[in-house]
Motif scaffolding. Structure first.
Motif, PDB file in Angstrom:
ATOM      1  N   LEU A   1     -22.965 -73.712 -98.474  1.00 55.87           N
ATOM      2  CA  LEU A   1     -22.174 -74.471 -97.484  1.00 55.87           C
ATOM      3  C   LEU A   1     -23.105 -75.151 -96.489  1.00 55.87           C
TER       4      LEU A   1
ATOM      5  N   ASP B   1     -24.203 -68.515-100.961  1.00 54.49           N
ATOM      6  CA  ASP B   1     -24.772 -68.263 -99.632  1.00 54.49           C
ATOM      7  C   ASP B   1     -25.215 -66.813 -99.434  1.00 54.49           C
TER       8      ASP B   1
ATOM      9  N   PHE C   1     -27.998 -65.266 -97.271  1.00 50.32           N
ATOM     10  CA  PHE C   1     -27.786 -65.103 -95.822  1.00 50.32           C
ATOM     11  C   PHE C   1     -27.051 -63.774 -95.585  1.00 50.32           C
TER      12      PHE C   1
ATOM     13  N   GLU D   1     -27.171 -61.509 -93.514  1.00 50.01           N
ATOM     14  CA  GLU D   1     -26.753 -61.059 -92.182  1.00 50.01           C
ATOM     15  C   GLU D   1     -25.248 -61.255 -91.955  1.00 50.01           C
ATOM     16  N   ASP D   2     -24.635 -62.195 -92.680  1.00 47.41           N
ATOM     17  CA  ASP D   2     -23.252 -62.544 -92.341  1.00 47.41           C
ATOM     18  C   ASP D   2     -22.185 -61.545 -92.785  1.00 47.41           C
TER      19      ASP D   2
ATOM     20  N   ARG E   1     -17.291 -67.050 -99.111  1.00 43.85           N
ATOM     21  CA  ARG E   1     -18.177 -65.943 -98.761  1.00 43.85           C
ATOM     22  C   ARG E   1     -17.442 -64.612 -98.600  1.00 43.85           C
TER      23      ARG E   1
ATOM     24  N   GLY F   1     -23.487 -63.650 -88.312  1.00 43.57           N
ATOM     25  CA  GLY F   1     -24.226 -64.692 -87.597  1.00 43.57           C
ATOM     26  C   GLY F   1     -23.654 -64.995 -86.220  1.00 43.57           C
TER      27      GLY F   1
ATOM     28  N   ARG G   1     -15.926 -69.347 -87.940  1.00 45.33           N
ATOM     29  CA  ARG G   1     -16.026 -68.228 -88.880  1.00 45.33           C
ATOM     30  C   ARG G   1     -15.578 -66.890 -88.294  1.00 45.33           C
TER      31      ARG G   1
ATOM     32  N   LEU H   1     -22.392 -73.872 -85.582  1.00 43.45           N
ATOM     33  CA  LEU H   1     -21.848 -73.093 -86.701  1.00 43.45           C
ATOM     34  C   LEU H   1     -21.644 -71.631 -86.292  1.00 43.45           C
ATOM     35  N   HIS H   2     -22.744 -70.980 -85.951  1.00 46.06           N
ATOM     36  CA  HIS H   2     -22.703 -69.576 -85.585  1.00 46.06           C
ATOM     37  C   HIS H   2     -23.290 -69.402 -84.188  1.00 46.06           C
TER      38      HIS H   2
ATOM     39  N   VAL I   1     -29.127 -75.699 -95.727  1.00 54.51           N
ATOM     40  CA  VAL I   1     -27.782 -75.115 -95.833  1.00 54.51           C
ATOM     41  C   VAL I   1     -27.477 -74.275 -94.578  1.00 54.51           C
ATOM     42  N   ASP I   2     -27.968 -74.788 -93.451  1.00 49.73           N
ATOM     43  CA  ASP I   2     -27.607 -74.269 -92.127  1.00 49.73           C
ATOM     44  C   ASP I   2     -28.043 -72.822 -91.873  1.00 49.73           C
ATOM     45  N   GLY I   3     -29.070 -72.377 -92.585  1.00 46.06           N
ATOM     46  CA  GLY I   3     -29.562 -71.018 -92.366  1.00 46.06           C
ATOM     47  C   GLY I   3     -30.856 -71.028 -91.562  1.00 46.06           C
TER      48      GLY I   3
ATOM     49  N   CYS J   1     -30.653 -65.001 -90.258  1.00 45.67           N
ATOM     50  CA  CYS J   1     -29.618 -64.909 -91.308  1.00 45.67           C
ATOM     51  C   CYS J   1     -30.088 -64.211 -92.572  1.00 45.67           C
TER      52      CYS J   1
HETATM   53  C1  CIR Z   1     -22.996 -70.786 -94.325  1.00 40.35           C
HETATM   54  O1  CIR Z   1     -22.541 -71.874 -93.936  1.00 40.35           O
HETATM   55  O2  CIR Z   1     -22.338 -69.752 -94.283  1.00 40.35           O
HETATM   56  C2  CIR Z   1     -24.407 -70.748 -94.851  1.00 40.35           C
HETATM   57  N1  CIR Z   1     -24.692 -71.947 -95.559  1.00 40.35           N
HETATM   58  C3  CIR Z   1     -25.386 -70.560 -93.730  1.00 40.35           C
HETATM   59  C4  CIR Z   1     -25.227 -69.248 -93.043  1.00 40.35           C
HETATM   60  C5  CIR Z   1     -26.231 -69.054 -91.982  1.00 40.35           C
HETATM   61  N2  CIR Z   1     -26.113 -67.762 -91.421  1.00 40.35           N
HETATM   62  C6  CIR Z   1     -26.248 -67.485 -90.124  1.00 40.35           C
HETATM   63  O3  CIR Z   1     -26.389 -68.361 -89.295  1.00 40.35           O
HETATM   64  N3  CIR Z   1     -26.158 -66.194 -89.789  1.00 40.35           N
END
Ligand code: CIR
Length: 263
Positions: free
Chosen positions: A24, A66, A69, A71-72, A91, A121, A137, A167-168, A249-251, A255
């Motif tokens: 994502l 994903d 990552f 940690e999520d 996810r 996150g 999220r 995002l987070h 991918v925004d990580g 993460c």
């Molecule tokens: C997402 O959008 O869930 C992943 N592509 C990126 C998650 C990054 N995780 C974080 O910031 N803890």
């Protein structure tokens, strides 16, 4: 226990899968290259080992683009792993897919009680409090479901707003030490870190805020010289790592591991 927020013996990571190309992202700047991602991930794991961690690297999970990552889908606090409910539909299954590894490696696993969503996150822990940022999220119902678990483990839980473009919560913040937080100006401006010392990342280096304190070091993404200098001058031991493919991918740095202490 002193400095439980950044002093750890272990880290749990997961290798990036080839499907990470479908990860994502908010803005498409091209797909990550799985081979380069794997190299950068190996460098991250090595840096954690050099910082004193025993690192367990779980096998890739191609069904979850994903899943690198890690940690999520979970939060580990005081040796207890809490399985969360990630807010992105692609996810959701990551939490169940992590249960056995958490049981084997952390030991004690509990489930977030029913209701709502929480991504790891969005959770920033200091020694005394667990800050939960509401985001696309993580919702208020999920944050409240987390509260009793966190309070039982001896922390206060504080629910905060995250500006919509972030995002987070931890996309824009990281703990530097027990009293100090690294933050973007846009997140710190909400007042969420009042009471902490805040070091702001300079304009243009916002992506560096997804950093990670681990034992003696602050891990920082490569390519952000102004904040690297600022942190070094403030007395931190900065370890710069390339995370170019995760960034697509925004990580970021936090993460890609679940950090914990095993007695
Ligand atoms: C997402 O959008 O869930 C992943 N592509 C990126 C998650 C990054 N995780 C974080 O910031 N803890």
């Amino acid at each position: 226990m002193m400095e439980r927020s950044f002093t750890f013996t272990h880290a749990l990571c997961r290798s990036p899968a080839p499907s990470v190309v479908h990860g994502l992202r908010a803005d498409d700047r091209g797909n990550p290259d799985p081979d380069v991602f794997a190299r950068e991930h190996a460098g991250y794991v090595e840096a954690l080992r050099e910082a004193g961690a025993e690192v367990i690297v779980l096998p890739q999970q191609d069904a979850f683009p994903d899943s690198v990552f890690i940690e999520d889908p979970a939060l580990v606090l005081n040796g207890v792993a809490i399985l969360l409910r990630p807010g992105a539909p692609s996810r959701t299954g990551e939490a169940a897919a992590l249960r056995a590894a958490l049981k084997a490696n952390v030991g004690h696993v509990v489930d977030l009680p029913p209701g709502g969503y929480v991504d790891g996150g969005d959770i920033l822990c200091s020694d005394s409090e667990v800050m939960v940022g509401l985001s696309a999220r993580t919702d208020a119902t999920g944050a409240e479901a987390l509260r009793p678990l966190v309070e039982d483990l001896g922390y206060c839980l504080r629910v905060l707003d995250t500006p919509a473009e972030i995002l987070h919560f931890k996309t824009d913040s990281a703990l530097l030490d027990a009293e100090t937080i690294l933050s973007t100006a846009r997140l710190a401006a909400t007042g969420c870190f009042d009471g902490y010392r805040v070091i702001e990342v300079p304009e243009g280096e916002e992506a560096a805020a997804n950093a990670m304190r681990f034992n003696a070091h602050v891990f920082l993404a490569d390519g952000f010289p102004a904040i690297a200098d600022r942190l070094t001058n403030a007395g931190y031991s900065v370890r710069v790592l390339p995370v170019t493919q995760a960034a697509l991918v925004d990580g970021g740095l936090s993460c890609m591991s679940l950090r914990y202490t095993r007695g």
